[in-house]
Design a protein around this motif. Structure first.
Motif, PDB file in Angstrom:
ATOM      1  N   ALA A  25       0.824  -1.223   0.000  1.00 10.23           N
ATOM      2  CA  ALA A  25       0.000   0.000   0.000  1.00 10.23           C
ATOM      3  C   ALA A  25       0.850   1.262   0.000  1.00 10.23           C
ATOM      4  O   ALA A  25       0.457   2.287  -0.583  1.00 10.23           O
ATOM      5  N   HIS A  26       2.029   1.212   0.615  1.00  9.54           N
ATOM      6  CA  HIS A  26       2.886   2.399   0.683  1.00  9.54           C
ATOM      7  C   HIS A  26       3.352   2.858  -0.700  1.00  9.54           C
ATOM      8  O   HIS A  26       3.712   4.027  -0.890  1.00  9.54           O
ATOM      9  N   LEU A  27       3.342   1.959  -1.671  1.00 11.68           N
ATOM     10  CA  LEU A  27       3.774   2.326  -3.025  1.00 11.68           C
ATOM     11  C   LEU A  27       2.831   3.323  -3.683  1.00 11.68           C
ATOM     12  O   LEU A  27       3.213   4.012  -4.637  1.00 11.68           O
ATOM     13  N   TYR A  28       1.590   3.396  -3.188  1.00 16.53           N
ATOM     14  CA  TYR A  28       0.559   4.193  -3.838  1.00 16.53           C
ATOM     15  C   TYR A  28      -0.005   5.259  -2.908  1.00 16.53           C
ATOM     16  O   TYR A  28      -1.083   5.793  -3.162  1.00 16.53           O
ATOM     17  N   LYS A  29       0.743   5.578  -1.867  1.00 11.98           N
ATOM     18  CA  LYS A  29       0.298   6.580  -0.906  1.00 11.98           C
ATOM     19  C   LYS A  29       0.058   7.920  -1.606  1.00 11.98           C
ATOM     20  O   LYS A  29       0.895   8.421  -2.350  1.00 11.98           O
ATOM     21  N   GLY A  30      -1.124   8.494  -1.380  1.00 10.74           N
ATOM     22  CA  GLY A  30      -1.465   9.778  -1.983  1.00 10.74           C
ATOM     23  C   GLY A  30      -1.997   9.707  -3.391  1.00 10.74           C
ATOM     24  O   GLY A  30      -2.422  10.731  -3.954  1.00 10.74           O
ATOM     25  N   MET A  31      -2.013   8.499  -4.011  1.00  6.35           N
ATOM     26  CA  MET A  31      -2.513   8.366  -5.376  1.00  6.35           C
ATOM     27  C   MET A  31      -4.007   8.127  -5.377  1.00  6.35           C
ATOM     28  O   MET A  31      -4.558   7.455  -4.491  1.00  6.35           O
ATOM     29  N   ASN A  32      -4.689   8.671  -6.352  1.00  7.81           N
ATOM     30  CA  ASN A  32      -6.105   8.418  -6.566  1.00  7.81           C
ATOM     31  C   ASN A  32      -6.237   7.101  -7.339  1.00  7.81           C
ATOM     32  O   ASN A  32      -5.985   7.053  -8.543  1.00  7.81           O
ATOM     33  N   LEU A  33      -6.609   6.055  -6.620  1.00  4.73           N
ATOM     34  CA  LEU A  33      -6.617   4.722  -7.241  1.00  4.73           C
ATOM     35  C   LEU A  33      -7.806   4.496  -8.162  1.00  4.73           C
ATOM     36  O   LEU A  33      -7.887   3.463  -8.833  1.00  4.73           O
ATOM     37  N   ARG A  34      -8.748   5.448  -8.215  1.00  4.02           N
ATOM     38  CA  ARG A  34      -9.791   5.393  -9.229  1.00  4.02           C
ATOM     39  C   ARG A  34      -9.287   5.984 -10.549  1.00  4.02           C
ATOM     40  O   ARG A  34      -9.685   5.539 -11.626  1.00  4.02           O
TER      41      ARG A  34
END
Length: 325
Positions: free
Chosen positions: A313-322
């Motif tokens: 999960a830390h790889l995508y911190k702050g990213m809008n996963l939609r």
């Protein structure tokens, strides 16, 4: 392509004797010529490879994500239910037609932002890196899933051997293009621009979970499962785990990927398993764990990042996963 008689084969296409002998030594050292009696009965040549030796996955490795005690999908289902459009679009086509594929010898081209480019025999890439077993969940974007005991090498260890430069931000992978052996590539009805291509961001590639698989269920990869060398990224949908790799290219810019180019509204670059973001044509909240049947659908809830949230999960911190789906 015509089948060549021995006299027609140029010297450039003949495997040098020292490479052939080295391959046999490496395979013998890994136990590949032993225990033939362990192969399952009733399986074709494309379904049953030789045994491999690897550091086993154990419960102690569960915290790293390398192990799950969930019931493993039977080998027969793993070998006979596949998406590998190079051999056809039906789930049974790869097992039916992949035996035509030649996997020995096999080489991989290494290109781009790397200090050690070149074309390497597969055994050279594997030399010096111990094989490991990883028992991973596999979640297809089509909402079916498996649990598979893979064997392979961590991608980060392979990349360390190749020495990426400071400009390497992404890793691009390319599947074999050989239409004379891969019937789906010569189909008039195919909409895919061959060869198949996939990619990862560098930090995804360097994550300890990311595996370059050479086997499953204690034996060499069946051809229909991506022999002899495929990617396994367990927190992403299965189409990211590209099969039968012949080229690895390190790039500064995000590479193009086959399904993203074919249907960008349905298949994004990241392809992280996410029950909160549905496919445009179906829900991703649940999955069908194989084996299943009409009367026993074996339907379970899908987990964020396929259950590997703690590790990735830390790889995508702050990213809008939609948006970055």
């Amino acid at each position: 392509m015509l089948i060549k008689r021995p006299a027609d084969i140029p010297a450039s296409e003949i495997t040098p004797e020292h490479i052939y002998l080295r391959r046999r030594e490496l395979m013998a050292g890994a136990g590949l010529f032993a225990a033939g009696a362990l192969l399952p009965t009733g399986l074709g040549a494309s379904e049953a490879g030789s045994p491999l030796e690897a550091r086993p996955a154990t419960p102690a490795l569960a915290a790293k994500g390398f192990y799950t005690d969930e019931k493993k999908t039977p080998f027969e289902d793993v070998a006979r239910y596949n998406n590998f459009y190079e051999f056809g679009t039906d789930k049974g086509d790869p097992a039916k037609y992949a035996d035509a594929l030649t996997v020995d010898p096999w080489s991989v081209a290494v290109e781009g932002e790397v200090a050690r480019p070149g074309t390497y025999p597969l055994e050279d890439l594997l030399t010096g890196i111990d094989l490991e077993e990883r028992i991973y969940r596999l979640r297809c974007v089509e909402a079916w899933s498996m649990v598979i005991p893979w064997i392979g090498i961590p991608l980060h260890k392979l990349l360390a051997k190749l020495e990426p430069t400071s400009k390497a931000k992404y890793v691009e992978f390319t599947t074999l293009y050989r239409p004379e052996e891969m019937r789906g590539q010569r189909s008039r009805f195919s909409t895919i621009d061959w060869p198949y291509m996939e990619g990862l961001r560098m930090d995804e590639a360097m994550n300890p979970l990311t595996l370059m698989a050479t086997g499953l269920y204690g034996r060499e990869l069946p051809k229909q499962n991506g022999a002899p060398f495929r990617l396994v990224v367990p927190w992403k949908y299965g189409f990211k785990s590209i099969k039968s790799i012949v080229k690895i290219r390190l790039t500064e810019k995000q590479p193009r990927t086959t399904w993203q180019e074919l249907a960008p509204q349905e298949y994004g670059f990241y392809a992280n398993v996410n029950p909160n973001v549905d496919h445009p044509r179906w829900s991703q909240k649940y999955e069908r764990r194989l084996p299943n049947s009409l009367f026993d659908p074996n339907r379970i809830k899908t987990r964020m990042f396929n259950g590997y949230e703690e590790q990735v999960a830390h790889l995508y911190k702050g990213m809008n996963l939609r948006r970055y789906y």
